[in-house]
Design a protein around this motif. Structure first.
Motif, short mmCIF file in Angstrom:
data_model
loop_
_atom_site.label_atom_id
_atom_site.label_comp_id
_atom_site.label_asym_id
_atom_site.label_seq_id
_atom_site.Cartn_x
_atom_site.Cartn_y
_atom_site.Cartn_z
N LEU A 17 0.84 -1.21 0.00
CA LEU A 17 0.00 0.00 0.00
C LEU A 17 0.87 1.26 0.00
N ASP A 18 2.00 1.22 0.71
CA ASP A 18 2.92 2.37 0.69
C ASP A 18 3.46 2.61 -0.71
N ALA A 19 3.82 1.51 -1.40
CA ALA A 19 4.33 1.64 -2.76
C ALA A 19 3.28 2.19 -3.71
N ILE A 20 2.03 1.79 -3.49
CA ILE A 20 0.93 2.29 -4.33
C ILE A 20 0.69 3.78 -4.08
N ARG A 21 0.65 4.16 -2.81
CA ARG A 21 0.33 5.54 -2.47
C ARG A 21 1.46 6.52 -2.77
#
Length: 329
Positions: free
Chosen positions: A173-177
């Motif tokens: 999720l961090d990589a997506i955001r």
């Protein structure tokens, strides 16, 4: 065919109803000879053994076209199946369908396996080709047995399903955001993780599918609609997202790039499906019921859902309790 009187006064019935079959018999009267001639002609009309059909010389490609016209067009993946069957016809040199040699098919399968085609793909293609023969025979379009009925599919070793830990989900999720070029990736990923939906099922959801805190999935793999509840927070997030960015668009490529940035390595073919496996795995690990999971995932068979049973907290704990070394170490 004729009835003639012989010099000795008897009558000869000389009949040849089909080429290669001649019937001759002597009678005392002309009436008896005529009745025999009529009998022979009648049997020719109704008895298949007296009136055999010409052999079926249709090519394999003709059967594939016929199958698609009568049945395949109704299948969700009918066009995709037909394209694979058409390619198979070319590789097998489009033989007479009734004379398809199983060893010829097996040789082609071996060559493809050695070139890197997966056993699962080859098994699928075998199933598609068998279905052509079986379906057409059921529809009365062919009268012979399926020439591939005894060909065995490859035995496939069951592979472990990849799922994400809590930390990996956070990294993803961090990589997506932090650097995703498609705003739809995050809500689709969250929807998959929250409901166990397949990527395409989540990607095609619209506001109309979200009602009373639940998401309804239609056009599913099993063709059955299912409804899964979600949290109020996720419902609000999805509604706000749709207001800002509109309906979901294709985002699988952006998801794969984000997955690569996260540093998470998954087996080939399990990228987006790992989200579905993650939901199921966490569900079972936290004590969820296997029958409930079957309904949530939309599996038509419980055997498919049982792949996650080994993750249950108390699964096979008796192996520790009753092992012969339990009192030794």
């Amino acid at each position: 065919m004729t009835v003639k009187r012989r010099p000795d006064g008897r009558w000869l019935a000389d009949c040849q109803p089909i080429r290669g079959q001649r019937f001759r018999k002597l009678f005392k009267t002309k009436a008896e000879a005529l009745r025999y001639e009529a009998y022979i002609n009648a049997n020719k009309a109704v008895d298949p053994s007296w009136n055999p059909k010409s052999p079926d010389r249709r090519r394999l490609s003709e059967l594939v076209d016929l199958w698609f016209d009568l049945h395949g067009h109704m299948l969700k993946d009918g066009k995709r199946r037909k394209s694979k069957l058409d390619a198979l016809c070319v590789r097998l040199r489009n033989p007479v369908a009734a004379l398809l040699d199983p060893s010829t098919y097996a040789h082609d399968r071996r060559i493809r396996a050695e070139s890197g085609t997966t056993p699962k793909t080859l098994n699928n293609e075998l199933g598609y080709l068998r279905a052509v023969y079986n379906e057409l025979r059921g529809l009365g379009q062919i009268e012979y047995d399926n020439p591939l009925r005894l060909v065995k599919p490859f035995r496939i070793e069951e592979r472990e399903l990849s799922w994400l830990t809590d930390d990996q989900i956070t990294f993803l999720l961090d990589a997506i955001r932090s650097g995703c070029d498609n705003p739809h990736v995050e809500p689709i990923v969250l929807l998959c993780l929250a409901t166990g939906a397949r990527w395409t099922e989540a990607e095609t959801r619209t506001p109309a599918n979200l009602k009373n805190g639940s998401v309804t999935f239609t056009n599913t793999k099993s063709s059955k609609a299912r409804t899964v509840p979600i949290s109020p927070e996720l419902e609000a997030f999805l509604r706000n997202h749709w207001k800002r960015h509109g309906p979901f668009t294709g985002a699988i490529t952006s998801f794969r790039r984000a997955l690569a940035r996260s540093g998470i390595t998954l087996p080939k073919g399990q990228a987006s499906h790992a989200l579905r496996h993650s939901f199921a795995s966490h569900f079972i690990q936290k004590g969820g019921n296997i029958l409930t999971l079957q309904k949530i995932l939309g599996h038509s068979s419980l055997a498919m859902t049982m792949r996650y049973a080994h993750l249950a907290p108390d699964h096979l704990k008796d192996a520790i309790k009753f092992a012969p070394i339990a009192r030794i170490i």
